[in-house]
Enzyme design. Structure first.
Site, mmCIF file in Angstrom:
data_model
loop_
_atom_site.group_PDB
_atom_site.id
_atom_site.type_symbol
_atom_site.label_atom_id
_atom_site.label_comp_id
_atom_site.label_asym_id
_atom_site.label_seq_id
_atom_site.Cartn_x
_atom_site.Cartn_y
_atom_site.Cartn_z
ATOM 1 N N ILE A 130 5.123 -0.192 2.785
ATOM 2 C CA ILE A 130 5.321 -0.232 4.228
ATOM 3 C C ILE A 130 4.586 0.960 4.826
ATOM 4 O O ILE A 130 5.022 2.108 4.716
ATOM 5 C CB ILE A 130 6.815 -0.183 4.607
ATOM 6 C CG1 ILE A 130 7.583 -1.317 3.925
ATOM 7 C CG2 ILE A 130 6.975 -0.276 6.127
ATOM 8 C CD1 ILE A 130 9.084 -1.269 4.152
ATOM 9 N N ASP B 23 3.224 7.473 0.202
ATOM 10 C CA ASP B 23 2.062 6.646 -0.118
ATOM 11 C C ASP B 23 0.978 7.479 -0.791
ATOM 12 O O ASP B 23 0.333 7.030 -1.757
ATOM 13 C CB ASP B 23 1.530 5.944 1.132
ATOM 14 C CG ASP B 23 1.288 6.877 2.305
ATOM 15 O OD1 ASP B 23 1.747 8.038 2.273
ATOM 16 O OD2 ASP B 23 0.628 6.432 3.275
#
Length: 254
Positions: free
Chosen positions: A7, A103
């Site tokens: 996400i 991330d």
């Protein structure tokens, strides 16, 4: 089957992890609809996964909304990856390791596990991030600059007379209209930043490190990055964060 989910700020990406590797990749823009509406649209026919592993930079509210959907739909509670001081043979350079984006951390882990050589990871997303890892698996730190879209949007916000549109200019063109001037200017700035960073790494570490590029703007930027910037060329790794999820949870089961 394990569902891997990334996400991001602009997109949500996913893949299914099977015995043969990652398959059934998909992605959607997060502004396409509210998250639960988006998941209904794209995942309504997906078989319930055995587990759901998630990288989330959207914050606690997004995590709660995502968890509510998976629990209601599949009776599954997702597991969210978290940054650590060290994992999978890599040490984190940040003084406060929790400030590094998840991330970025997962991309670093995947890159090290995949290549085991000095590596530079360039993620061309909403923000453009760069991280470097040395030959011993030590994260050297990183940089964050606005991505192409953010640069263009900042001009329209802070300079209302400039209204960015899709231009047609090539790198280094001196444009004869505003749209192309913005396009070429932002592209030149991003490419110059990437090549400057790689030059700095050459000075610090010498040649021979691997340059990985990922993120939504990677395809657009690749043709403009010269081979001289990175001797071995740029390796496009579009699924590096999802691969990092598999690496992280494969070795960190707690």
């Amino acid at each position: 089957m394990t569902l891997l989910v990334d996400i991001g700020n602009s997109r949500i990406k996913w893949a299914q992890q099977t015995a043969d590797g990652l398959a059934r990749h998909g992605n959607a823009f997060r502004n396409e609809a509210a998250l639960q509406v988006l998941l209904d649209k794209h995942w309504r026919h997906m078989t319930a996964p055995e587990q759901i592993l998630v990288s989330n930079v959207g914050g606690p509210g997004v995590a709660d909304e995502f968890t509510g959907w998976t629990q209601a739909r599949w009776n599954r509670t997702p597991r969210f990856a978290a940054v650590r001081r060290s994992a999978c043979g890599v040490s984190n350079a940040y003084r406060d390791h929790t400030q590094l984006g998840i991330d970025r951390w997962l991309a670093i882990l995947a890159a090290w596990q995949k290549y085991r050589e000095p590596v530079c990871i360039i993620d061309c997303g909403t923000a453009l991030t760069v991280d470097a890892v040395d030959k011993n698996g030590r994260h050297q730190g990183g940089l964050i600059i606005p991505g192409l879209a953010l640069m263009q949007e900042s001009l329209s916000v802070r300079a209302p007379g400039i209204r960015p549109e899709v231009g047609t200019a090539a790198l280094s063109d001196l444009a004869d209209n505003t749209a192309d001037a913005v396009d070429s200017g932002c592209l030149t700035a991003v490419v110059a930043a990437i090549e400057r960073i790689i030059g700095m790494l050459h000075e610090q570490s010498g040649p021979g490190f691997i340059c990985l590029i990922t993120g939504g703007d990677a395809d657009y930027l690749l043709p403009h990055l010269t081979s001289a910037a990175c001797e071995a060329g740029f390796r496009h790794e579009p699924h590096i964060v999802l691969e990092g999820l598999a690496t992280f949870f494969g070795r960190n089961t707690a």
